[in-house]
Scaffold this motif. Structure first.
Motif, PDB file in Angstrom:
ATOM      1  N   HIS A 135      -9.407  11.048   2.624  1.00  0.00           N
ATOM      2  CA  HIS A 135     -10.665  10.417   2.230  1.00  0.00           C
ATOM      3  C   HIS A 135     -10.705  10.294   0.707  1.00  0.00           C
ATOM      4  N   ALA A 136     -10.386  11.405   0.021  1.00  0.00           N
ATOM      5  CA  ALA A 136     -10.363  11.383  -1.448  1.00  0.00           C
ATOM      6  C   ALA A 136      -9.286  10.432  -1.964  1.00  0.00           C
ATOM      7  N   ALA A 137      -8.147  10.400  -1.284  1.00  0.00           N
ATOM      8  CA  ALA A 137      -7.062   9.511  -1.699  1.00  0.00           C
ATOM      9  C   ALA A 137      -7.465   8.049  -1.573  1.00  0.00           C
ATOM     10  N   THR A 138      -8.143   7.709  -0.490  1.00  0.00           N
ATOM     11  CA  THR A 138      -8.578   6.336  -0.293  1.00  0.00           C
ATOM     12  C   THR A 138      -9.627   5.944  -1.328  1.00  0.00           C
ATOM     13  N   LEU A 139     -10.505   6.874  -1.677  1.00  0.00           N
ATOM     14  CA  LEU A 139     -11.441   6.616  -2.775  1.00  0.00           C
ATOM     15  C   LEU A 139     -10.670   6.296  -4.058  1.00  0.00           C
ATOM     16  N   ALA A 140      -9.611   7.050  -4.319  1.00  0.00           N
ATOM     17  CA  ALA A 140      -8.799   6.803  -5.514  1.00  0.00           C
ATOM     18  C   ALA A 140      -8.230   5.389  -5.497  1.00  0.00           C
ATOM     19  N   SER A 141      -7.739   4.955  -4.339  1.00  0.00           N
ATOM     20  CA  SER A 141      -7.161   3.613  -4.244  1.00  0.00           C
ATOM     21  C   SER A 141      -8.214   2.538  -4.483  1.00  0.00           C
ATOM     22  N   LEU A 142      -9.421   2.775  -4.014  1.00  0.00           N
ATOM     23  CA  LEU A 142     -10.499   1.805  -4.215  1.00  0.00           C
ATOM     24  C   LEU A 142     -10.944   1.766  -5.673  1.00  0.00           C
ATOM     25  N   HIS A 143     -11.025   2.939  -6.308  1.00  0.00           N
ATOM     26  CA  HIS A 143     -11.367   2.975  -7.731  1.00  0.00           C
ATOM     27  C   HIS A 143     -10.274   2.324  -8.572  1.00  0.00           C
ATOM     28  N   HIS A 144      -9.064   2.318  -8.071  1.00  0.00           N
ATOM     29  CA  HIS A 144      -7.959   1.656  -8.781  1.00  0.00           C
ATOM     30  C   HIS A 144      -8.156   0.138  -8.831  1.00  0.00           C
ATOM     31  N   HIS A 145      -8.829  -0.409  -7.810  1.00  0.00           N
ATOM     32  CA  HIS A 145      -8.943  -1.861  -7.670  1.00  0.00           C
ATOM     33  C   HIS A 145     -10.338  -2.429  -7.912  1.00  0.00           C
ATOM     34  N   PHE A 146     -11.376  -1.591  -7.878  1.00  0.00           N
ATOM     35  CA  PHE A 146     -12.743  -2.104  -7.957  1.00  0.00           C
ATOM     36  C   PHE A 146     -13.587  -1.272  -8.924  1.00  0.00           C
ATOM     37  N   PRO A 147     -14.563  -1.903  -9.576  1.00  0.00           N
ATOM     38  CA  PRO A 147     -15.412  -1.168 -10.514  1.00  0.00           C
ATOM     39  C   PRO A 147     -16.566  -0.431  -9.849  1.00  0.00           C
ATOM     40  N   SER A 148     -16.942  -0.863  -8.632  1.00  0.00           N
ATOM     41  CA  SER A 148     -18.091  -0.274  -7.946  1.00  0.00           C
ATOM     42  C   SER A 148     -17.664   0.288  -6.601  1.00  0.00           C
ATOM     43  N   VAL A 149     -17.641   1.621  -6.513  1.00  0.00           N
ATOM     44  CA  VAL A 149     -17.242   2.317  -5.284  1.00  0.00           C
ATOM     45  C   VAL A 149     -18.250   3.441  -5.056  1.00  0.00           C
ATOM     46  N   ARG A 150     -18.926   3.415  -3.914  1.00  0.00           N
ATOM     47  CA  ARG A 150     -19.985   4.405  -3.676  1.00  0.00           C
ATOM     48  C   ARG A 150     -19.839   5.001  -2.285  1.00  0.00           C
ATOM     49  N   VAL A 151     -19.823   6.344  -2.214  1.00  0.00           N
ATOM     50  CA  VAL A 151     -19.750   7.036  -0.931  1.00  0.00           C
ATOM     51  C   VAL A 151     -21.167   7.195  -0.388  1.00  0.00           C
ATOM     52  N   LEU A 152     -21.389   6.736   0.831  1.00  0.00           N
ATOM     53  CA  LEU A 152     -22.692   6.844   1.479  1.00  0.00           C
ATOM     54  C   LEU A 152     -22.791   8.171   2.227  1.00  0.00           C
TER      55      LEU A 152
END
Length: 235
Positions: A135-152
C-alpha cells in the motif's frame, strides 16, 4: 544502479504506456482583448477508455464499461502503471486489472485495487483495505507521477491530474514521513525535518540528493516503491 533490471517482455506489453510519460498538458486559451486576458484552460473532449495500459478497468462493483477521461490524465495513468509494473517483482505479470472510479470531469481516479497474475492465479498487488508495505509502495509510485495523492479513510487513494514533482503540499510531506517510518524504519521522522530523514534513505540507496528537489523527490518515491514491493532492500 539500474532501477529497472527486469526482463523486457513485460515492458513490451507496456511500451505504449511508457511512451505516454511524455504527455503535454492541455493548452490555455487567451482571448485577444485586454478585458479577457486571464488564461483559461481550453475545453477538450473526454476520451472513452476501458483500460489503463494493458490492464482492464473495473468499477468497484466489478462491472466493466468504458470510462470517460481527460486524455492527458489517462496518458499519465498509463505511464504510472507501467512504472509500478516495471518495479514490481519479476514473478508478477503485467497488471491485468485496475479497480477504481473516475471522477465526472475525467481528471481524477479513486484507486481500489491493482491485480496481476502469478502461477495462473489473480492476485492483488495493491488492495485499498490492506495497509501493508505494498500500500505504501503504491502511494510512492503515485506520488512519483502525480502532484495530488490523497488516502481516504477506507484506504482507497484519490489521484488528481497534473505534472509530477515536489510542491511541498501537506499530502506529500505526510506521505514522506509515513514512508520513512513504515518502509525505512525511521521512527523519528517528523514533518518538520522530513527531508533530512528522506535524505538518509536516499544515501542508504546510494542516491544522495535533496529529497525536496525535483530529482530527489523522484528518486525517493522510486526507491520507496521498490523497497515496499520487495524488489530492493537497500541493505
Amino acid at each position: 544502479m539500474n532501477d529497472n533490471p527486469y526482463p523486457f517482455p513485460r515492458r513490451r506489453l507496456l511500451a505504449g504506456a511508457a511512451a505516454a510519460s511524455a504527455v503535454t498538458l492541455t493548452g490555455v486559451a487567451v482571448a485577444p482583448t485586454a478585458a479577457a486576458a486571464t488564461p483559461v484552460r481550453a475545453t477538450t473532449p473526454l476520451v472513452a477508455r476501458d483500460r489503463i495500459a494493458t490492464a482492464a478497468l473495473r468499477a468497484p462493483d466489478g462491472s466493466a464499461a468504458a470510462v470517460r477521461f481527460q486524455a492527458d490524465f489517462h496518458a499519465r495513468l498509463a505511464a504510472w502503471l507501467a512504472f509500478w509494473s516495471a518495479n514490481s517483482p519479476r514473478a508478477w505479470s503485467a497488471p491485468v486489472q485496475v479497480v477504481g472510479r473516475v471522477g465526472p470531469a475525467g481528471d481524477a481516479l479513486t484507486l481500489h485495487a491493482i491485480s496481476y497474475r502469478r502461477d495462473d492465479e489473480l492476485r492483488a498487488g495493491f488492495a485499498a483495505g490492506r495497509r501493508d508495505a505494498s500500500h505504501a509502495a503504491t502511494l510512492a509510485s503515485l506520488h512519483h507521477h502525480f502532484p495530488s495523492v490523497r488516502v481516504l479513510p477506507d484506504g482507497t487513494v484519490r489521484v488528481g491530474d497534473g505534472p509530477a514533482g515536489f510542491t511541498g503540499a501537506p499530502g506529500q510531506v505526510a506521505f514522506a514521513v509515513a514512508a520513512c517510518r513504515e518502509l525505512w524504519g525511521d521512527g523519528g521522522a517528523t514533518a518538520a525535518r522530513w527531508a533530512e530523514h528522506a535524505g538518509r534513505a536516499l544515501a542508504r540507496a546510494g542516491q544522495p540528493a535533496d529529497a525536496a528537489s525535483h530529482a530527489g523527490w523522484a528518486a525517493f518515491t522510486r526507491i520507496s516503491l521498490r523497497r515496499g514491493l520487495g524488489t530492493e532492500s537497500y541493505e
